[in-house]
Structures are given as C-alpha cells and as structure tokens.
Motif scaffolding. Structure first.
Motif, PDB file in Angstrom:
ATOM      1  N   ALA A 279      35.023  38.130  27.516  1.00 45.02           N
ATOM      2  CA  ALA A 279      34.660  37.845  28.894  1.00 45.02           C
ATOM      3  C   ALA A 279      34.065  38.970  29.533  1.00 45.02           C
ATOM      4  CB  ALA A 279      35.725  37.517  29.610  1.00 45.02           C
ATOM      5  N   SER A 280      34.567  40.231  29.269  1.00 41.18           N
ATOM      6  CA  SER A 280      34.200  41.286  29.649  1.00 41.18           C
ATOM      7  C   SER A 280      32.709  41.796  29.161  1.00 41.18           C
ATOM      8  CB  SER A 280      35.128  42.633  29.302  1.00 41.18           C
ATOM      9  OG  SER A 280      36.434  42.317  30.154  1.00 41.18           O
ATOM     10  N   PHE A 281      32.750  41.603  27.782  1.00 46.17           N
ATOM     11  CA  PHE A 281      31.132  41.581  27.129  1.00 46.17           C
ATOM     12  C   PHE A 281      30.292  40.658  27.967  1.00 46.17           C
ATOM     13  CE2 PHE A 281      33.023  42.154  22.594  1.00 46.17           C
ATOM     14  CZ  PHE A 281      33.536  43.494  22.918  1.00 46.17           C
ATOM     15  N   THR A 282      30.648  39.702  28.277  1.00 51.41           N
ATOM     16  CA  THR A 282      29.583  38.852  29.011  1.00 51.41           C
ATOM     17  C   THR A 282      29.407  39.007  30.382  1.00 51.41           C
ATOM     18  OG1 THR A 282      30.629  36.809  27.706  1.00 51.41           O
ATOM     19  CG2 THR A 282      29.448  36.182  29.619  1.00 51.41           C
ATOM     20  N   PHE A 298      33.900  36.142  37.420  1.00 55.30           N
ATOM     21  CA  PHE A 298      35.072  36.481  36.403  1.00 55.30           C
ATOM     22  C   PHE A 298      36.148  37.315  37.147  1.00 55.30           C
ATOM     23  CE2 PHE A 298      37.112  39.033  33.249  1.00 55.30           C
ATOM     24  CZ  PHE A 298      37.574  38.232  32.536  1.00 55.30           C
ATOM     25  N   LEU A 299      35.670  38.373  38.065  1.00 55.84           N
ATOM     26  CA  LEU A 299      36.852  39.113  38.614  1.00 55.84           C
ATOM     27  C   LEU A 299      37.428  38.041  39.707  1.00 55.84           C
ATOM     28  CD1 LEU A 299      34.216  42.371  39.742  1.00 55.84           C
ATOM     29  CD2 LEU A 299      35.786  42.001  37.690  1.00 55.84           C
ATOM     30  N   ARG A 300      36.882  37.147  40.136  1.00 52.82           N
ATOM     31  CA  ARG A 300      37.816  36.224  40.900  1.00 52.82           C
ATOM     32  C   ARG A 300      38.865  35.211  39.930  1.00 52.82           C
ATOM     33  NH1 ARG A 300      37.452  30.429  41.847  1.00 52.82           N
ATOM     34  NH2 ARG A 300      35.383  30.202  40.834  1.00 52.82           N
ATOM     35  N   PHE A 301      38.258  35.082  38.840  1.00 50.16           N
ATOM     36  CA  PHE A 301      39.214  34.233  37.845  1.00 50.16           C
ATOM     37  C   PHE A 301      40.612  35.684  37.651  1.00 50.16           C
ATOM     38  CE2 PHE A 301      40.616  34.414  33.614  1.00 50.16           C
ATOM     39  CZ  PHE A 301      41.245  32.994  33.376  1.00 50.16           C
ATOM     40  N   LEU A 302      39.968  36.829  37.262  1.00 48.49           N
ATOM     41  CA  LEU A 302      41.207  37.512  36.724  1.00 48.49           C
ATOM     42  C   LEU A 302      41.984  38.003  38.063  1.00 48.49           C
ATOM     43  CD1 LEU A 302      41.704  39.234  34.169  1.00 48.49           C
ATOM     44  CD2 LEU A 302      40.596  41.152  35.230  1.00 48.49           C
ATOM     45  N   ARG A 303      41.394  37.936  39.096  1.00 47.70           N
ATOM     46  CA  ARG A 303      42.097  38.323  40.498  1.00 47.70           C
ATOM     47  C   ARG A 303      43.250  37.039  40.531  1.00 47.70           C
ATOM     48  NH1 ARG A 303      38.352  38.218  44.046  1.00 47.70           N
ATOM     49  NH2 ARG A 303      38.724  36.160  44.804  1.00 47.70           N
ATOM     50  N   ASN A 304      43.025  35.878  40.337  1.00 50.65           N
ATOM     51  CA  ASN A 304      43.857  34.789  40.537  1.00 50.65           C
ATOM     52  C   ASN A 304      44.761  34.501  39.046  1.00 50.65           C
ATOM     53  OD1 ASN A 304      42.770  33.826  42.855  1.00 50.65           O
ATOM     54  ND2 ASN A 304      41.286  32.740  42.053  1.00 50.65           N
ATOM     55  N   ALA A 305      44.324  34.940  37.910  1.00 50.97           N
ATOM     56  CA  ALA A 305      45.056  34.835  36.678  1.00 50.97           C
ATOM     57  C   ALA A 305      45.990  35.911  36.625  1.00 50.97           C
ATOM     58  CB  ALA A 305      44.167  34.746  35.508  1.00 50.97           C
ATOM     59  N   ASP A 306      45.647  37.102  37.071  1.00 55.30           N
ATOM     60  CA  ASP A 306      46.640  38.247  36.849  1.00 55.30           C
ATOM     61  C   ASP A 306      47.083  38.901  38.362  1.00 55.30           C
ATOM     62  OD1 ASP A 306      48.054  40.722  36.121  1.00 55.30           O
ATOM     63  OD2 ASP A 306      46.096  41.692  35.944  1.00 55.30           O
ATOM     64  N   HIS A 307      48.058  38.286  38.926  1.00 54.17           N
ATOM     65  CA  HIS A 307      48.635  38.545  40.318  1.00 54.17           C
ATOM     66  C   HIS A 307      49.334  39.998  39.955  1.00 54.17           C
ATOM     67  CE1 HIS A 307      47.968  34.637  41.673  1.00 54.17           C
ATOM     68  NE2 HIS A 307      48.423  34.225  40.749  1.00 54.17           N
ATOM     69  N   SER A 308      49.218  40.636  38.842  1.00 56.14           N
ATOM     70  CA  SER A 308      49.975  41.994  38.751  1.00 56.14           C
ATOM     71  C   SER A 308      49.009  42.982  39.199  1.00 56.14           C
ATOM     72  CB  SER A 308      50.616  42.280  37.597  1.00 56.14           C
ATOM     73  OG  SER A 308      49.648  42.331  36.511  1.00 56.14           O
ATOM     74  N   ARG A 309      47.574  42.786  39.176  1.00 53.56           N
ATOM     75  CA  ARG A 309      46.396  43.604  39.778  1.00 53.56           C
ATOM     76  C   ARG A 309      46.450  44.411  38.552  1.00 53.56           C
ATOM     77  NH1 ARG A 309      48.566  44.117  45.966  1.00 53.56           N
ATOM     78  NH2 ARG A 309      47.823  41.893  46.533  1.00 53.56           N
ATOM     79  N   GLY A 310      46.468  44.038  37.364  1.00 51.63           N
ATOM     80  CA  GLY A 310      46.161  45.161  36.302  1.00 51.63           C
ATOM     81  C   GLY A 310      47.619  45.660  35.696  1.00 51.63           C
TER      82      GLY A 310
END
Length: 620
Positions: A279-282, A298-310
């Motif tokens: 996904a990062s490549f894309t 995709f950053l929205r997806f990650l924000r919602n999928a990873d509530h730990s903020r990295g």
C-alpha cells in the motif's frame, strides 16, 4: 473445461471489489461485496466446481478485446459465422455531484452490467449465470420473481445475487440462462445485482454505463504523467485505483487468491488484504501521478485501522478488520490443479521491519507533494506518529526478521531490511526539517543512528567472495531486493560495489530480461517463476547509474511482457512467458508507474541523485 491462462484475464471493478473476465467473456472470479468477501464466481480456481457468468455464442470464430480509453470498461468483440457482436462489461461507478474531503469519490452500485450489441449480420447465443457461494461451500436456491428477475440465494444465508435481463430468463438446474437472437442494431442486456433491494433496472443500463465512463474519464484526466509510456502508465494507475477500497481507503495487494507462483508447487497465497509495504508503494505511485487524494485516503485508512498512531503498526490489515487465519479450501483443485487454495494469510504474524521505511517513504512523498501543508487530519498527531515509527526503527535495528519476501523459515539479518531502516530515519529527518515535529536533539539522534545503521550494512552486507552485497549478513545468497535499497538512496547507485552487485544479480538471478527474487532454499519444495517487479527495479538502478541507454529499451521490452490489455500478474515464467501468481498485482503495476516517471524525469532534467527528496526519486 480446462483452466485458462492467467494472462487471459481482464479486470473490471468499482473500487469496492473486482471481477476477472476471460478472453471468451466468462466472468470467472468475483468476490462480493468487497475484495476479501467469499467468492461468488470462482471458476478461476476450479473449472468444475467454481461458478461463473459466461456468454455462449453459436459458431464463434474470433475474439478480440480492449478497454475504452481512460476507463476500466471492457469491450470484447466476437466474430461468428453469421455476424459480429460486442460485449461491454462494467461495474457501475457514478460521479458524485460534490466529492467530499474524505471518503469515496464515486458512487458504486454493487452491480455488473453486460451489454451485448450486434453490429453486423445476426448473432445467436445466451448468457449463463451459475453462482457458487462461499467458495463453492454453500448451495444456491434459484427463485423466479415477479417482473422476470431471478434471485440466486445462498442456501444457508440471506445474501444472494439477483439476475435481470432484457430477454426472458430461464432456470435450468443450478443455472440461470438468457437466450438471445440479435440482428444488426439490436442488443441484449444482463444485470447482476448484489443488494437485496436492487431490482436490476435493465432499462437504466445504458445511462449507468455513460455515467461510469464519465467517472473514469474524469479520473484519468487528472493524471500528470505525459511521457512516452502514457498508455501503460495510465492503465497501471487504473489497476491501482481498482485495488482500492473506497469506503475504507484501504489498498489491497492483488485481486485474487491462490494463483500459483510455481507450477508445480504450493506457493499459493491470498493477496486480498492491505499490506503496509504494498500500500505504501501504491501511495508513492499515486503521488508520482498527481493523485494526492488517493494517497490521503490511505492515510485515512491507516488512521482508522491503527488507533495506536504508529505505536503498533501492523504488517497487514484486513479491509475492515483483522486478517483472517490462513485456511486451506481442500475441496477446490486450484488453478490447473495446483493446490492448495488458501484464504487468509499466515504472514500477517511475521516480523518485517522494512515496513517502517516503506511507510515513511510514502508519507514523505505525500508531504513533499502538498508542500508540507497536509490536511488537518493528516497533520494531527504527526509528531506522535513520527516519534513512534522512529522508536520502532531504533528498537529493532539489530533484530532479525522475515524480510520483504516473507520467508517462512528462520529469521535473518536481512540486508534489505537494514537498508530500509536507514531510509526510515533519513525520511524522518527530512520531514522534521520541513515541519516542526521533533526537537533538534531528537533529529540529531535520528541522524546519528541512521549513520551507524548505514555503516553497519555497508560493512556486514558486502560479501567479498561473492563480489556483491548479499541477502543477509554472512550469507552467500544473492537477493534482487538489494536493488530496491539503491532506488531509495540507501546505497550509491554509481559506486563500484553497487555496479558489481547489479551485475551479480543480473547474472546469478537473471534469465534474459527477467529476474528471480532469490534462488536460495526458502522452505518450499518447488522454485517459483521470475518476479516481475524485480526486472523493473533493474531499470531504475541502470537509470540512476547513468545508463539510460540500456534502461529505456529494457523498460520497453518488459512492458511488452504484459497481456494484450497491459495487465500484469506477480510473476512471469521465464521459459514460457506465461504469467504466474495473483492478478492484477499492484506490486508490478506500481513499479511500472514509478520507473516510467523516473526515466521521464531523467530524460527531461538529466540524471538525478538518489538523495533528492522529490517523490519521483523515491518511488520503487
């Protein structure tokens, strides 16, 4: 019925799911309503048990096909003994009156439209629909309805597929058929609908087709690449868009599961999930073409999928939840009898530390493209995210992992991973130089540790006896992934050792223009085919070394390896030229985009340095 070659397939979709259409017009793969939903049609993986939606024409002689320019609308032309018919296949996706700041940019209808138009003479034939729900593990009940539609309903669940047509439907055993006899100027329409409240609306098919064509033409019109390979680049961009999941913003790796990477072999995996790496490549590819909204989604997806903020970044995510446990469907024979058929993916539990570098490359490219003035929701908590990711890098810098190739045996000190850890800290420093997201002391620490990591992998990754950088510390095995680290600036593309490594990889892993990922034992019995993206990485390394006169014709030859529509699977059999692995594969198509852009910029502006922060130099 025999299994069709993988390169026989075209893809259509609506940014929720995709369908694969064979050269003869048979829809052999469809997961509904999402990319990772259970398959409704899966003749792709079992020619006997798997259902399909096909078109059968009397006295067929010739078939040819194309996509309408700038769209994902597929046109297949059939020449019979008595006439010519064109079949148009599309999954409706209408433009929105106003595109919101976040969320889907089009309206999917959860349908497949099949419009057959007789152009000359007369053509007779029929559509045939045979759903096999839940990967052919559940039966179907075919129920005639008022108005002439047929509901194909799962035996053990309420979901189903409604079939509507402009010609009468008949039920024959486990199939729905729609026969037609057309003269020039006449047509027949078939509509498959997933939603229970959708009556098929056959009379709206033409209008829906026009609206969908408008959506895709508008989307394609925003592509900023205008170089000599525009058609190939745009087709790859359309493929990547089809691999997005608009409701969540996720980006899957490929549309299918269990298409084999080795024949014979057991290298069959499920790629219908969101890999952080792929996904990062894309995201980087989208940025390189001016599609910043897709990158932000995709950053929205990650924000919602990873509530730990990295803090707890995963290797892999499901589109709307966790990746399911890997399961073997032993009732299916597999494509060409190559089993097993797998759903879920066991690699989701692996340690692959290069993902921190992959994501920070994409984040840096996006921030650079928006002049470091990101949307508020991206900027929120950016300092916290950057801190967590760099903490990960520092903690795991000495740890072994499974690496980019997801080796299923022991973990190793993999050179590609070490290079990407340096890349992660390098991009973090560049972000911090542009935006006040870290203290000077923290940035200085990142610089210092990055320098230590770089010095270590330069020393321990070089194998003087092999005369090349190798797969892991102390290893004699060559690895094409080393080429990616050069593309990101972890190694100097013009250094003698990199030149020697490029020659060693070309000789030891190459087969003509194609390249294997590696050749060492990896826990599987049969060797896989060549990995398509690796060949494109060689193009990039040649370009960065100033050898564009070699890179450009190689790139053109590799593009010719795609099917007649410009689509690529994951791998290519060097002996036969046949495609192998899941299809269409985002990994390959993003490599096409990034290296077309790289070559074009090199041609226009002269050779670029690998340490330049601009997105085109960062893409892999």
């Amino acid at each position: 019925m025999t299994d069709r070659p993988i390169e026989d397939y075209a893809v259509i979709g609506d940014t929720c799911t995709t369908a694969l259409v064979a050269r003869d017009g048979s829809i052999d793969w469809l997961c509904w309503p999402c990319h990772d939903s259970p398959a409704v049609f899966l003749r792709l993986l079992d020619a006997e048990k798997g259902g399909a939606c096909d078109i059968l024409l009397d006295s067929l002689r010739e078939t040819r096909r194309r996509y309408r320019p700038g769209t994902t609308i597929l046109e297949t032309t059939f020449v019979t003994a008595t006439g010519r018919l064109t079949l148009t296949d599309v999954m409706p996706l209408h433009p929105l009156d106003a595109v919101p700041d976040e969320g889907p940019d089009g309206l999917p209808h959860g349908r497949i439209l099949r419009l057959a138009a007789c152009e000359t003479g007369t053509v007779t034939g029929r559509f045939r629909v045979r759903p096999t729900f839940d990967y052919a593990r559940d039966g179907a009940v075919l129920v005639p309805e008022a108005g002439g539609t047929v509901l194909c309903r799962r035996l053990s669940a309420p979901e189903g597929v409604r079939v509507a047509a402009s010609v009468p439907l008949t039920i024959t055993g486990d199939r729905v058929e729609a026969a037609f006899a057309l003269r020039a100027g006449e047509g027949a329409t078939l509509v498959l609908a997933h939603r229970e409240d959708d009556d098929g609306a056959v009379d709206q098919a033409e209008a829906s087709l026009s609206a969908t064509e408008r959506y895709w033409e508008e989307w394609s019109g925003r592509c900023t690449y205008d170089g000599p390979h525009r058609d190939d680049v745009l087709r790859s961009a359309l493929v990547l868009k089809l691999l997005t999941h608009a409701p969540s913003g996720g980006i899957i790796a490929a549309a299918t599961t269990s298409l084999p990477e080795a024949v014979p072999g057991t290298r069959n995996f499920d790629y219908r999930y969101v890999w952080m790496r792929d996904a990062s490549f894309t995201v980087t590819a989208f940025v390189n073409l001016g599609y910043l909204r897709e990158a932000a989604e995709f950053l929205r997806f990650l924000r919602n999928a990873d509530h730990s903020r990295g803090r707890d970044l995963k290797l892999m995510y499901g589109i709307t939840g966790c990746v399911p446990e890997e399961e073997i469907l032993d009732h299916l024979r597999g494509w060409r009898g190559v089993a097993p058929v797998r759903i879920g993916n066991a690699a989701s539990g692996q340690h692959q530390y290069d993902i921190y570098g992959e994501f920070l490359v994409a984040l840096h490219a996006f921030l650079d493209a928006v002049d470091y003035d990101p949307p508020v929701k991206v900027n929120d908590h950016l300092a916290e995210v950057l801190g967590h990711l760099t903490d990960h890098v520092i903690r795991c810098r000495h740890a072994p992992d499974h690496g980019i190739w997801e080796l299923r045996d022991e973990t190793r000190q993999i050179l590609h991973t070490k290079g990407m850890l340096w890349v992660a800290l390098d991009r973090a420093v560049q972000i911090a130089q542009a935006i006040d997201v870290a203290s000077p002391e923290r940035v200085a620490e990142w610089r210092r540790i990055a320098a230590e990591i770089r010095a270590e992998y330069h020393e321990k990754g070089w194998n003087s006896q092999v005369g090349a950088y190798t797969q892991a510390y102390g290893s004699d095995d060559l690895d094409a992934a080393i080429l990616r680290t050069v593309l990101f600036g972890a190694f100097d593309a013009r250094s003698p050792r990199v030149a020697a490594t490029l020659e060693a990889v070309s000789a030891g892993l190459g087969d003509g223009d194609l390249i294997y990922r590696y050749r060492n034992a990896d826990g599987f019995e049969h060797p896989e085919a060549t990995f398509a993206a690796c060949a494109f990485w060689r193009v990039g390394c040649l370009a960065l070394a100033g050898r564009t006169q070699e890179a450009e014709p190689l790139f053109a030859r590799l593009l010719a390896r795609g099917n007649d529509l410009g689509l690529f699977a994951e791998e290519i059999d060097a002996g036969t030229g046949e495609q192998r692995g899941n299809v269409p594969q985002g990994f390959t198509h993003m490599a096409i985009i990034n290296h077309a852009v790289r070559l074009d910029r090199a041609r226009r502006h002269g050779q670029a340095r690998t340490d330049e922060p601009c997105p085109w130099a960062a893409g892999a």
